[in-house]
Scaffold this motif. Structure first.
Motif, PDB file in Angstrom:
ATOM      1  N   ILE A 181     -26.783  38.660   8.219  1.00 54.38           N
ATOM      2  CA  ILE A 181     -26.917  39.415   9.463  1.00 54.38           C
ATOM      3  C   ILE A 181     -25.955  40.601   9.486  1.00 54.38           C
ATOM      4  O   ILE A 181     -26.359  41.736   9.761  1.00 54.38           O
ATOM      5  N   LYS A 182     -24.681  40.345   9.203  1.00 50.10           N
ATOM      6  CA  LYS A 182     -23.659  41.388   9.372  1.00 50.10           C
ATOM      7  C   LYS A 182     -23.659  42.441   8.267  1.00 50.10           C
ATOM      8  O   LYS A 182     -23.372  43.605   8.536  1.00 50.10           O
ATOM      9  N   MET A 206     -31.013  47.640  10.218  1.00 51.53           N
ATOM     10  CA  MET A 206     -31.730  47.866  11.466  1.00 51.53           C
ATOM     11  C   MET A 206     -31.240  49.156  12.139  1.00 51.53           C
ATOM     12  O   MET A 206     -32.052  49.977  12.590  1.00 51.53           O
ATOM     13  N   MET A 207     -29.929  49.333  12.192  1.00 52.37           N
ATOM     14  CA  MET A 207     -29.383  50.530  12.834  1.00 52.37           C
ATOM     15  C   MET A 207     -29.846  51.795  12.114  1.00 52.37           C
ATOM     16  O   MET A 207     -30.234  52.777  12.748  1.00 52.37           O
ATOM     17  N   PHE A 215     -36.904  40.265  17.837  1.00 56.14           N
ATOM     18  CA  PHE A 215     -36.887  39.113  16.928  1.00 56.14           C
ATOM     19  C   PHE A 215     -35.548  39.048  16.187  1.00 56.14           C
ATOM     20  O   PHE A 215     -34.996  37.958  15.993  1.00 56.14           O
ATOM     21  N   HIS A 216     -35.031  40.196  15.792  1.00 63.32           N
ATOM     22  CA  HIS A 216     -33.720  40.276  15.134  1.00 63.32           C
ATOM     23  C   HIS A 216     -32.643  39.685  16.046  1.00 63.32           C
ATOM     24  O   HIS A 216     -31.810  38.882  15.605  1.00 63.32           O
ATOM     25  N   VAL A 217     -32.646  40.072  17.314  1.00 61.46           N
ATOM     26  CA  VAL A 217     -31.675  39.551  18.283  1.00 61.46           C
ATOM     27  C   VAL A 217     -31.849  38.038  18.437  1.00 61.46           C
ATOM     28  O   VAL A 217     -30.864  37.288  18.459  1.00 61.46           O
ATOM     29  N   PHE A 218     -33.095  37.585  18.522  1.00 65.14           N
ATOM     30  CA  PHE A 218     -33.383  36.158  18.620  1.00 65.14           C
ATOM     31  C   PHE A 218     -32.793  35.407  17.420  1.00 65.14           C
ATOM     32  O   PHE A 218     -32.166  34.352  17.578  1.00 65.14           O
ATOM     33  N   LEU A 219     -32.980  35.947  16.207  1.00 67.86           N
ATOM     34  CA  LEU A 219     -32.442  35.307  15.006  1.00 67.86           C
ATOM     35  C   LEU A 219     -30.916  35.305  15.001  1.00 67.86           C
ATOM     36  O   LEU A 219     -30.288  34.324  14.594  1.00 67.86           O
TER      37      LEU A 219
END
Length: 181
Positions: free
Chosen positions: A91-92, A99-100, A134-138
């Protein structure tokens, strides 16, 4: 490879620092290019956008798959803790920066190339907003796994793994076919 958590965290910080430094360099070069607006800039930003999107999509596909296996590991066990580290780094170090960059470059391309005109473009942007959701959910699910409070089954994670595929297909159709234009 060391299994010492302190070493592992240190290695993760170094990798994250390198990733953010690389993004800063690319961002700086993009800003210079935007300022001078050479004729080749648009095509190179498309390349950067595609690379960022592919990197982001890889994470959106892989993270739910990690969750499938993480679900079967007992909370607090060594395998579970390994998954926590893998998920956090994914993620990090990969997903968030990709994504950014996808959003920043994509919005510039939409403005520069199409002036935000076209229904197909707005449908594409809506699909990207859904991918971001979905990214935030994950990301939240990864925090739940880290705290030992996962709320979904392995079967549910397998099904969730199809969400980015459907959205990706919609984005590709909008970009290549451009219906409604």
């Amino acid at each position: 490879m060391s299994t010492d958590p302190a070493t592992s965290a240190s290695e993760g910080e170094k990798a994250r620092g390198k990733a953010y430094f690389s993004i800063a360099v690319v961002g700086g070069l993009a800003a210079l290019g935007f300022w001078y607006d050479p004729p080749w800039l648009y095509d190179w930003l498309k390349v950067l956008h595609i690379v960022a999107v592919i990197s982001w999509m890889v994470g959106l596909f892989y993270l739910p798959r990690l969750f499938v296996y993480h679900t079967d590991a007992e909370a607090g066990s060594e395998p579970s803790e390994t998954f926590v580290v893998m998920e956090g780094r994914l993620i990090k170090v990969i997903m968030n920066p990709a994504m950014m960059l996808s959003w920043l470059v994509g919005l510039w391309l939409a403005w520069s190339g199409f002036a935000f005109l076209g229904l197909w473009l707005w449908i594409k942007i809506a699909a990207v907003v859904a991918l971001t959701g979905f990214h935030v959910f994950l990301s939240r699910a990864a925090r739940r796994f880290a705290s030992g409070s996962n709320q979904m089954t392995a079967r549910q994670w397998r099904m969730a793994n199809e969400i980015p595929t459907v959205l990706m297909i919609l984005v590709i159709i909008m970009v290549i076919i451009k219906p409604f234009s």
